[in-house]
Design a protein around this motif. Structure first.
Motif, PDB file in Angstrom:
ATOM      1  N   ALA A   1     -77.140  43.507 -52.661  1.00  0.00           N
ATOM      2  CA  ALA A   1     -76.870  42.591 -53.780  1.00  0.00           C
ATOM      3  C   ALA A   1     -75.383  42.564 -54.130  1.00  0.00           C
ATOM      4  O   ALA A   1     -74.846  41.543 -54.556  1.00  0.00           O
ATOM      5  CB  ALA A   1     -77.698  42.995 -54.997  1.00  0.00           C
ATOM      6  N   LEU A   2     -74.729  43.700 -53.959  1.00  0.00           N
ATOM      7  CA  LEU A   2     -73.290  43.789 -54.233  1.00  0.00           C
ATOM      8  C   LEU A   2     -72.514  42.840 -53.316  1.00  0.00           C
ATOM      9  O   LEU A   2     -71.559  42.187 -53.716  1.00  0.00           O
ATOM     10  CB  LEU A   2     -72.849  45.234 -53.955  1.00  0.00           C
ATOM     11  CG  LEU A   2     -71.608  45.781 -54.621  1.00  0.00           C
ATOM     12  CD1 LEU A   2     -71.769  45.802 -56.122  1.00  0.00           C
ATOM     13  CD2 LEU A   2     -71.360  47.217 -54.115  1.00  0.00           C
ATOM     14  N   PHE A   3     -72.941  42.788 -52.071  1.00  0.00           N
ATOM     15  CA  PHE A   3     -72.212  42.040 -51.044  1.00  0.00           C
ATOM     16  C   PHE A   3     -72.571  40.552 -51.030  1.00  0.00           C
ATOM     17  O   PHE A   3     -71.749  39.710 -50.683  1.00  0.00           O
ATOM     18  CB  PHE A   3     -72.513  42.673 -49.678  1.00  0.00           C
ATOM     19  CG  PHE A   3     -71.914  41.961 -48.495  1.00  0.00           C
ATOM     20  CD1 PHE A   3     -70.545  41.656 -48.454  1.00  0.00           C
ATOM     21  CD2 PHE A   3     -72.700  41.602 -47.408  1.00  0.00           C
ATOM     22  CE1 PHE A   3     -69.989  40.995 -47.362  1.00  0.00           C
ATOM     23  CE2 PHE A   3     -72.142  40.944 -46.318  1.00  0.00           C
ATOM     24  CZ  PHE A   3     -70.795  40.638 -46.302  1.00  0.00           C
ATOM     25  N   GLN A   4     -73.801  40.254 -51.443  1.00  0.00           N
ATOM     26  CA  GLN A   4     -74.336  38.906 -51.241  1.00  0.00           C
ATOM     27  C   GLN A   4     -73.473  37.763 -51.793  1.00  0.00           C
ATOM     28  O   GLN A   4     -73.226  36.782 -51.088  1.00  0.00           O
ATOM     29  CB  GLN A   4     -75.767  38.856 -51.784  1.00  0.00           C
ATOM     30  CG  GLN A   4     -76.464  37.543 -51.507  1.00  0.00           C
ATOM     31  CD  GLN A   4     -76.959  36.940 -52.777  1.00  0.00           C
ATOM     32  OE1 GLN A   4     -77.815  37.500 -53.438  1.00  0.00           O
ATOM     33  NE2 GLN A   4     -76.404  35.785 -53.153  1.00  0.00           N
TER      34      GLN A   4
ATOM     35  N   THR B   1     -72.019  34.649 -49.611  1.00  0.00           N
ATOM     36  CA  THR B   1     -72.284  33.250 -49.973  1.00  0.00           C
ATOM     37  C   THR B   1     -70.984  32.455 -49.971  1.00  0.00           C
ATOM     38  O   THR B   1     -70.913  31.341 -49.437  1.00  0.00           O
ATOM     39  CB  THR B   1     -72.948  33.172 -51.360  1.00  0.00           C
ATOM     40  OG1 THR B   1     -74.195  33.880 -51.282  1.00  0.00           O
ATOM     41  CG2 THR B   1     -73.217  31.735 -51.785  1.00  0.00           C
ATOM     42  N   LYS B   2     -69.940  33.025 -50.550  1.00  0.00           N
ATOM     43  CA  LYS B   2     -68.631  32.364 -50.563  1.00  0.00           C
ATOM     44  C   LYS B   2     -68.136  32.120 -49.149  1.00  0.00           C
ATOM     45  O   LYS B   2     -67.613  31.050 -48.829  1.00  0.00           O
ATOM     46  CB  LYS B   2     -67.600  33.260 -51.275  1.00  0.00           C
ATOM     47  CG  LYS B   2     -67.369  32.895 -52.726  1.00  0.00           C
ATOM     48  CD  LYS B   2     -66.130  33.615 -53.247  1.00  0.00           C
ATOM     49  CE  LYS B   2     -66.415  34.224 -54.610  1.00  0.00           C
ATOM     50  NZ  LYS B   2     -65.395  35.146 -55.075  1.00  0.00           N
ATOM     51  N   ILE B   3     -68.292  33.138 -48.310  1.00  0.00           N
ATOM     52  CA  ILE B   3     -67.813  33.010 -46.925  1.00  0.00           C
ATOM     53  C   ILE B   3     -68.574  31.922 -46.184  1.00  0.00           C
ATOM     54  O   ILE B   3     -67.989  31.099 -45.479  1.00  0.00           O
ATOM     55  CB  ILE B   3     -67.916  34.368 -46.189  1.00  0.00           C
ATOM     56  CG1 ILE B   3     -66.762  35.260 -46.654  1.00  0.00           C
ATOM     57  CG2 ILE B   3     -67.894  34.204 -44.676  1.00  0.00           C
ATOM     58  CD1 ILE B   3     -66.810  36.666 -46.140  1.00  0.00           C
ATOM     59  N   LEU B   4     -69.902  31.893 -46.381  1.00  0.00           N
ATOM     60  CA  LEU B   4     -70.704  30.866 -45.706  1.00  0.00           C
ATOM     61  C   LEU B   4     -70.274  29.475 -46.164  1.00  0.00           C
ATOM     62  O   LEU B   4     -70.175  28.541 -45.365  1.00  0.00           O
ATOM     63  CB  LEU B   4     -72.193  31.089 -45.984  1.00  0.00           C
ATOM     64  CG  LEU B   4     -72.809  32.270 -45.229  1.00  0.00           C
ATOM     65  CD1 LEU B   4     -74.205  32.589 -45.768  1.00  0.00           C
ATOM     66  CD2 LEU B   4     -72.878  31.964 -43.720  1.00  0.00           C
TER      67      LEU B   4
ATOM     68  N   LYS C   1     -80.375  31.005 -46.683  1.00  0.00           N
ATOM     69  CA  LYS C   1     -79.416  31.390 -47.723  1.00  0.00           C
ATOM     70  C   LYS C   1     -79.069  32.878 -47.591  1.00  0.00           C
ATOM     71  O   LYS C   1     -79.891  33.675 -47.126  1.00  0.00           O
ATOM     72  CB  LYS C   1     -80.012  31.156 -49.111  1.00  0.00           C
ATOM     73  CG  LYS C   1     -80.346  29.709 -49.403  1.00  0.00           C
ATOM     74  CD  LYS C   1     -79.119  28.952 -49.940  1.00  0.00           C
ATOM     75  CE  LYS C   1     -79.369  27.448 -50.009  1.00  0.00           C
ATOM     76  NZ  LYS C   1     -78.696  26.684 -48.954  1.00  0.00           N
ATOM     77  N   ALA C   2     -77.886  33.218 -48.064  1.00  0.00           N
ATOM     78  CA  ALA C   2     -77.441  34.615 -47.996  1.00  0.00           C
ATOM     79  C   ALA C   2     -78.443  35.559 -48.643  1.00  0.00           C
ATOM     80  O   ALA C   2     -78.683  36.662 -48.139  1.00  0.00           O
ATOM     81  CB  ALA C   2     -76.067  34.769 -48.658  1.00  0.00           C
TER      82      ALA C   2
END
Lengths: 504, 504
Positions: free
Chosen positions: B130-133, B137-140, B379-380
């Motif tokens: 959850a920390l990374f997600q 999402t931004k990167i995708l 989705k991420a």
């Protein structure tokens, strides 16, 4: 007004970008001294020459001169100590210096210095001055070209000094140093005549390197260096690199049979690092977020190394810890003997290992040689002889080889000529600041004895670090201590320490 | 002609400067993954964004396009495999891609990725997806913008693939992979049914880290990695960084109770490093002095790691040495059992630790997920669930947490989507090159058993490394082996190794 304000913002944005590019070069410079493989020197020279050249080009763009002129003629700088006025004053100084230097010279110096440092490292290992000499000759030639291009001082050497310590002159330094020298010689003489010799051998017992690293890091963290925003690595010639907000790097070198060498170099570099970490990040990249001068920077490394790290109170707290860290070396040693040993006064060959009293004589030697190299026609090939002669004159002993003589320092190999005097200035500034801190902060000794260093760090942050370049060095000392720089606080400090230790 | 020649020289000079600037970013990137303090991430993101932006600006200058057009219309490029023609062909490709990407997007990706990698590191440690997600999402989102801007492929995912493996397509990969998959599944099944289980526990005994480092470096040096021009450091996710001539850096990670993890990652990265060190320095910064593609690069890491480092002949030479380095772990182990253990085939969670047979299934999982993320609307936030489901489907086991599942790889956090398939391509290329080397170089096994690796390295240097980008990947395989890429050499290699080991 709105228009000038927006010009100022554009100027600051560009200056911050240039600083950011400079900080990329800082990472490459740090890496060059720590981890770069030998074979990478040639490529690294090209990289640094490119970056330095690009920085020079942007820093000398006519647009910056135009911005500065417009702002200088406005109300924005009417208060000389406002953020804008300080930034504009110092940027003007930098700009005027930079436009006098041709890009080709700046790039050539970067390229030559990168190779020279690599060769210096090898020459130092082999004690082979002849290997290094042609590179130093090249550097001296380029420094002469730099002096001709800048021509800001009364003498060529003044021009180089001014780069590291704005406004400082050979004449003034000669005056301050000679005042200091008379009293120092008297004190060092009295120490020699006292017949007392602390047992220094306890410091050359076996100190495992892993524990040295751990103990050094613990002490550096406790005096206030933040390792979340920094690191400690190994190099040949210890330095501190303030790369940018959140990233300040210390370096040291270890010797299993020399406790002081790494411990006090860590304290020293941590002092530099605490200054860098105390700068105002909001102003990063501008004069208001930068340190003042090398002399003031050195005053902080010297303060944390010597005024704190070699104090009796410091070891009241840390002696049980150092004893626990190195039981084989220190279990039979008393706190008093340890304290005496780390404060031994005796002539020695290596500047960075010299005691607080004789250290300044190492600087005076270099100050004299540098003047002769720049103003007096001394040639690179004559350095070893002149070094050893002058060393004998100042310290009464002759270096057995060039590794312990003229090859010991990295500075000249990197083009740093006029840099050494700032070390002695650092001692003088440190003493005067520290005397004031004693008055303002309360009983520092009682705090150190409890392992508490934050009040001193907070005072320094408020008075010095967070101020950036609001004041020049000479002004700052008056603003903080109410008096111009004098050698008396340093002599008072040295007497207060050494007279009881040596029964004078 | 003289005129075109001088235009070509100007083009090459500018391209080399851009590469030099890129190599400054490489040093900062390496430092970010090895030594940068935690607090430095924000500043590093700004530094990298600045450099990447400057590089992008210079690489997309209209002048470069003009130079290219003039040269393309001249006789200078009439031989398509001449230095000039190759450079112009590849520079045109790079230029056309680069001008389609807005600088703001390039800078934003660099900035977001620097932060995302820092967060990924923490998320991986805590197994907290959850920390990374939100960062993923931004990167995708940014990668979708990149696809729209470039639009070079049949599908959005093809556009991303083409960045790492010029000309490669989803369709072609799907075809090759499915051909491989059928035979692989059969072989892995036969291995499972054999009932034979090498004693893997001998590899999880105590292997002191210092000795691991020393043994790994010795082996890397012996197969041909030059440590005068390189180094080996510790990181979270091992990589190799070819910074420039004379400076190639390997990284690994150590686990006291896992011999294979660091040893084979060192061999793997040394394979990449040997390729980089074998490039023609004279052509540095141009396509003729650059590696071809990630697939070809990976073929070299895989060849040195698996075809050499996991071969029986390699351990004929190295087993007595590994036994001497780790007497506590290996004194009661036979060479045969050790060889069997390092070649155990079994489903496992971590890609970089997977055996040669199941490894490709790890790639197929990622290939499938990436397509779904880019083309299929995945989705991420849905990744952990889909990862674990697909993992179960491909390998028959379910990761116990995300650290051993979707958080194990660094690639996505750095914006590397479309990168994974090149790993499987690397295995396929490696097998085909190695079969050819066996024919051309003589008895490789006899050489390895004597600790001799130079004939293979020299063959690879001549056929691949020194050629730069003279040929595209698909051409190179035909030039060197006389045949187009096929999955058969890899299957022959795997059968030749595993059938005797598992008594199939």
């Amino acid at each position: 007004m709105a228009d000038v304000e927006s010009i100022y913002q554009r100027l600051i944005a560009e200056i911050k970008q240039i600083a950011l590019l400079g900080s990329c070069a800082s990472v490459l410079g740090w890496d060059k001294q720590t981890y770069m493989p030998k074979g990478g020197a040639g490529h690294r020279a090209e990289q640094l020459a490119l970056l330095v050249g690009m920085i020079h080009e942007r820093a000398t763009a006519p647009q910056i001169g135009d911005y500065l002129t417009e702002i200088e003629n406005s109300d924005l700088v009417s208060d000389p100590y406002s953020e804008a006025a300080v930034n504009v004053r110092e940027l003007r100084r930098d700009y005027d210096r930079a436009i006098k230097l041709p890009r080709s010279l700046v790039e050539e110096l970067a390229r030559v210095a990168t190779i020279a440092q690599q060769v210096w490292r090898e020459a130092r290992e082999k004690s082979d001055y002849a290997l290094f000499q042609p590179h130093l000759t090249k550097i001296l030639d380029l420094k002469h070209q730099e002096v001709c291009a800048l021509n800001t001082g009364e003498t060529p050497y003044d021009t180089l000094l001014d780069d590291y310590e704005p406004g400082e002159t050979t004449e003034n330094l000669t005056r301050v140093f000679s005042g200091l020298r008379d009293e120092l010689v008297e004190l060092v003489g009295a120490i020699a005549e006292s017949g007392k010799k602390p047992d220094e051998n306890i410091l050359t017992r076996t100190y495992p390197i892993n524990q040295q690293e751990e103990f050094g890091k613990t002490a550096a963290a406790q005096i206030g260096f933040n390792f979340d925003n920094g690191r400690l690595d190994i190099t040949t010639h210890p330095f501190c690199s303030g790369i940018g907000p959140g990233d300040t790097r210390l370096t040291t070198r270890y010797n299993t049979h020399h406790f002081s060498e790494s411990f006090f170099s860590i304290m020293h570099e941590a002092g530099h690092g605490i200054y860098d970490q105390g700068l105002n990040d909001e102003y990063y990249g501008t004069p208001m977020g930068s340190s003042i001068s090398l002399g003031i920077h050195e005053s902080q490394s010297r303060m944390w190394e010597n005024f704190v790290g070699r104090s009796e109170a410091f070891w009241t707290h840390f002696f049980p810890k150092v004893q626990a860290a190195f039981p084989d070396a220190l279990s039979d040693v008393s706190e008093r003997d340890f304290y005496a040993a780390i404060n031994t006064v005796a002539p020695s060959f290596i500047r960075v290992e010299a005691d607080e009293a004789t250290y300044n004589l190492h600087i005076m030697l270099r100050f004299e040689l540098e003047q002769a190299l720049i103003d007096g026609g001394l040639k690179a090939e004559d350095i070893p002889g002149v070094w050893n002669e002058t060393f004998e004159k100042y310290l009464g002993i002759t270096p057995p080889d060039d590794t312990q003589g003229c090859l010991q320092d990295i500075h000249w190999s990197g083009g740093g000529i006029g840099y050494f005097p700032t070390y002695a200035l650092g001692n003088l500034y440190a003493a005067q600041f520290f005397e004031q801190a004693r008055q303002d902060v309360g009983d520092l000794d009682a705090q150190f004895a409890e392992g508490v260093f934050e009040p001193l760090k907070n005072w320094l942050t408020e008075k010095i670090y967070s101020q950036g370049q609001r004041y020049r060095a000479n002004e700052l000392i008056e603003v903080v201590t109410g008096k111009p720089l004098s050698h008396e606080p340093l002599m008072r400090h040295l007497r207060a320490k050494y007279e009881p230790l040596y029964g004078i």
